[in-house]
Design an enzyme around this catalytic site. Sequence first.
Site, PDB file in Angstrom:
ATOM      1  N   CYS A 113       0.727  -0.969   0.171  1.00 52.04           N
ATOM      2  CA  CYS A 113       0.233   0.058  -0.261  1.00 52.04           C
ATOM      3  C   CYS A 113       0.811   0.912   0.271  1.00 52.04           C
ATOM      4  O   CYS A 113       0.441   2.491  -0.032  1.00 52.04           O
ATOM      5  CB  CYS A 113      -0.726   0.317   1.038  1.00 52.04           C
ATOM      6  SG  CYS A 113      -1.940  -1.124   0.770  1.00 52.04           S
ATOM      7  N   HIS A 249      -3.516   7.835   1.782  1.00 47.67           N
ATOM      8  CA  HIS A 249      -3.867   6.060   1.716  1.00 47.67           C
ATOM      9  C   HIS A 249      -4.895   5.860   1.712  1.00 47.67           C
ATOM     10  O   HIS A 249      -5.161   6.361   2.965  1.00 47.67           O
ATOM     11  CB  HIS A 249      -2.931   5.151   2.101  1.00 47.67           C
ATOM     12  CG  HIS A 249      -3.374   3.812   1.274  1.00 47.67           C
ATOM     13  ND1 HIS A 249      -3.638   3.328   0.647  1.00 47.67           N
ATOM     14  CD2 HIS A 249      -3.239   2.494   2.562  1.00 47.67           C
ATOM     15  CE1 HIS A 249      -3.909   2.329   0.653  1.00 47.67           C
ATOM     16  NE2 HIS A 249      -3.800   1.862   1.561  1.00 47.67           N
ATOM     17  N   ASN A 279     -10.223  -0.252  -0.096  1.00 43.40           N
ATOM     18  CA  ASN A 279      -8.506  -0.136  -0.095  1.00 43.40           C
ATOM     19  C   ASN A 279      -7.934  -0.441  -1.800  1.00 43.40           C
ATOM     20  O   ASN A 279      -8.193  -1.630  -1.836  1.00 43.40           O
ATOM     21  CB  ASN A 279      -7.844  -0.411   1.020  1.00 43.40           C
ATOM     22  CG  ASN A 279      -6.066  -0.802   0.615  1.00 43.40           C
ATOM     23  OD1 ASN A 279      -5.744  -0.205   0.121  1.00 43.40           O
ATOM     24  ND2 ASN A 279      -6.611  -0.550   2.176  1.00 43.40           N
TER      25      ASN A 279
HETATM   26  O1  UT7 Z   1      -3.270  -0.636   3.870  1.00 45.16           O
HETATM   27  C1  UT7 Z   1      -3.976  -1.124   5.369  1.00 45.16           C
HETATM   28  C2  UT7 Z   1      -4.244  -2.260   5.135  1.00 45.16           C
HETATM   29  N1  UT7 Z   1      -5.457  -2.697   6.404  1.00 45.16           N
HETATM   30  C3  UT7 Z   1      -5.935  -1.578   6.573  1.00 45.16           C
HETATM   31  O2  UT7 Z   1      -6.140  -0.646   6.643  1.00 45.16           O
HETATM   32  C4  UT7 Z   1      -6.382  -2.145   8.147  1.00 45.16           C
HETATM   33  C5  UT7 Z   1      -6.793  -1.839   9.355  1.00 45.16           C
HETATM   34  N2  UT7 Z   1      -7.030  -2.538  10.455  1.00 45.16           N
HETATM   35  C6  UT7 Z   1      -9.188  -2.153  10.257  1.00 45.16           C
HETATM   36  O3  UT7 Z   1      -9.521  -1.258   9.889  1.00 45.16           O
HETATM   37  C7  UT7 Z   1      -9.837  -2.377  11.508  1.00 45.16           C
HETATM   38  O4  UT7 Z   1      -8.952  -3.912  12.514  1.00 45.16           O
HETATM   39  C8  UT7 Z   1     -11.213  -3.439  10.801  1.00 45.16           C
HETATM   40  C9  UT7 Z   1     -11.913  -2.757   9.868  1.00 45.16           C
HETATM   41  C10 UT7 Z   1     -10.331  -4.434  10.166  1.00 45.16           C
HETATM   42  C11 UT7 Z   1     -11.714  -4.368  11.655  1.00 45.16           C
HETATM   43  O5  UT7 Z   1     -12.150  -3.864  12.581  1.00 45.16           O
HETATM   44  P1  UT7 Z   1     -12.425  -4.367  14.236  1.00 45.16           P
HETATM   45  O6  UT7 Z   1     -13.217  -3.360  14.946  1.00 45.16           O
HETATM   46  O7  UT7 Z   1     -10.599  -4.573  14.488  1.00 45.16           O
HETATM   47  O8  UT7 Z   1     -13.295  -5.755  14.836  1.00 45.16           O
HETATM   48  P2  UT7 Z   1     -12.340  -7.031  14.880  1.00 45.16           P
HETATM   49  O9  UT7 Z   1     -11.055  -7.386  13.691  1.00 45.16           O
HETATM   50  O10 UT7 Z   1     -12.005  -6.257  16.159  1.00 45.16           O
HETATM   51  O11 UT7 Z   1     -13.920  -7.557  14.676  1.00 45.16           O
HETATM   52  C12 UT7 Z   1     -14.516  -7.603  15.592  1.00 45.16           C
HETATM   53  C13 UT7 Z   1     -15.094  -8.291  15.218  1.00 45.16           C
HETATM   54  C14 UT7 Z   1     -15.214  -9.615  15.303  1.00 45.16           C
HETATM   55  O12 UT7 Z   1     -16.564 -11.273  15.699  1.00 45.16           O
HETATM   56  P3  UT7 Z   1     -16.599 -11.209  17.253  1.00 45.16           P
HETATM   57  O13 UT7 Z   1     -15.667 -12.111  17.307  1.00 45.16           O
HETATM   58  O14 UT7 Z   1     -16.371 -10.260  18.329  1.00 45.16           O
HETATM   59  O15 UT7 Z   1     -17.337 -12.081  17.625  1.00 45.16           O
HETATM   60  C15 UT7 Z   1     -14.949 -10.296  13.866  1.00 45.16           C
HETATM   61  O16 UT7 Z   1     -15.555 -12.179  13.857  1.00 45.16           O
HETATM   62  O17 UT7 Z   1     -16.755  -8.210  14.185  1.00 45.16           O
HETATM   63  C16 UT7 Z   1     -16.014  -9.528  13.024  1.00 45.16           C
HETATM   64  N3  UT7 Z   1     -16.529  -9.455  11.914  1.00 45.16           N
HETATM   65  C17 UT7 Z   1     -17.206  -8.997  10.985  1.00 45.16           C
HETATM   66  N4  UT7 Z   1     -19.177  -8.828  11.380  1.00 45.16           N
HETATM   67  C18 UT7 Z   1     -19.257  -8.873   9.816  1.00 45.16           C
HETATM   68  C19 UT7 Z   1     -14.962  -8.850  10.763  1.00 45.16           C
HETATM   69  N5  UT7 Z   1     -14.785  -8.988   9.669  1.00 45.16           N
HETATM   70  C20 UT7 Z   1     -16.172  -8.386   9.839  1.00 45.16           C
HETATM   71  C21 UT7 Z   1     -17.471  -8.627   8.669  1.00 45.16           C
HETATM   72  N6  UT7 Z   1     -18.888  -8.204   8.915  1.00 45.16           N
HETATM   73  N7  UT7 Z   1     -17.221  -8.192   7.363  1.00 45.16           N
END
Ligand code: UT7
Length: 322
Positions: A113, A249, A279
């Site tokens: 990225c 980005h 992204n």
């Molecule tokens: O260039 C760099 C590229 N990468 C990024 O920019 C990503 C950076 N990270 C983020 O933006 C965030 O960490 C995410 C948007 C990827 C995720 O958000 P989060 O608040 O950190 O969520 P999480 O991974 O802690 O997941 C929370 C919950 C989980 O469920 P449980 O375990 O609490 O029951 C996940 O399984 O959300 C669930 N989950 C989803 N639910 C619905 C994860 N993905 C999804 C989804 N839809 N697509």
Amino acid sequence: MINTIIKGVGMYLPEKVLTNDDISEFVDTSHEWIFDRTGIRQRHIASKDQMTSDLAYMSALDAIQDANINATDIDLIILATSTPDQVFPSTAVKLQDMLNIRDGAAFDIHAVCSGFIYALSTADNFIKSGKYKRILVIGSEVYSRILNWKDRTTCVLFGDASGAFVLEGQNNDDIRSGIIDSLIRSDGQYRSKLYCDGGPSMQPRTDNFINMDGKEVYKHAVEKQTIIVEELLDSAGVKIESIDWFVPHQANLRILQTTAKKLKIKEEKIIVTVDKHANTSSASIPVAMTTAIKENKIKRGDMCLLEAFGAGFTWGAVLLRY
Ligand code: UT7
């Protein structure tokens, strides 16, 4: 004194649009979850016969037209991608051929990225050294091919796109025009936090998918982008208040808003396009910048701060006067 001027900008988004609701039909997710956490509404997906080079070609034509030059005036192509058409030759030489350029040089840069920032910084140094006069810098990606469409934690986040700048070396004594300064950094100890499976020397395979520790990526993205911007502004002797536009980005709305807040950049100065294309890795900055220029937001003479963070980890920033 040679300055690196942004002579033209261009972009290309594939025709097919996939909304959050479309994705919720085949994985367990919802528009609300995706939009609340990332600001993404939709992404563009390349058709089966479109490769990274095809997207790159379209954005290159757009930028070349905007620069009002001929493709053959270009003497170097630097193409940032982490989804090349083939392992080799580079996608850049393929693009060189597509543009009917028969001399000069072309090569790929792989910094995920942060690729476009790495490519811009490299191009700026080539121009300032006097080695090349006109450089086509591209970020082009087809992430839809490396996404596991059954993994809701990653497949909702990315899209396909390409963006391009034509840079030109111009002799003048105004050190405040064009690219003013740039910084690039990496720290490979974090490479397992965001990666794509396999690879020709590690494990040849066909199911090469993205894996990510989202929380770790988020934390480092905000921290490292803030620090490098402060370092860059300090080295360039420019105050944050002098920045007209912040072009980060486009990974995630929350990351870019939090970074801007830490840097004390006003919300209205942030260019946001992530809602329209998700992204798109190395393509996101030139797409955001081109969109803002075409919408008449960013104008000639405006001071722009570009910054990125990606797998590796890699990160970097560029300060330029458009
Ligand atoms: O260039 C760099 C590229 N990468 C990024 O920019 C990503 C950076 N990270 C983020 O933006 C965030 O960490 C995410 C948007 C990827 C995720 O958000 P989060 O608040 O950190 O969520 P999480 O991974 O802690 O997941 C929370 C919950 C989980 O469920 P449980 O375990 O609490 O029951 C996940 O399984 O959300 C669930 N989950 C989803 N639910 C619905 C994860 N993905 C999804 C989804 N839809 N697509």
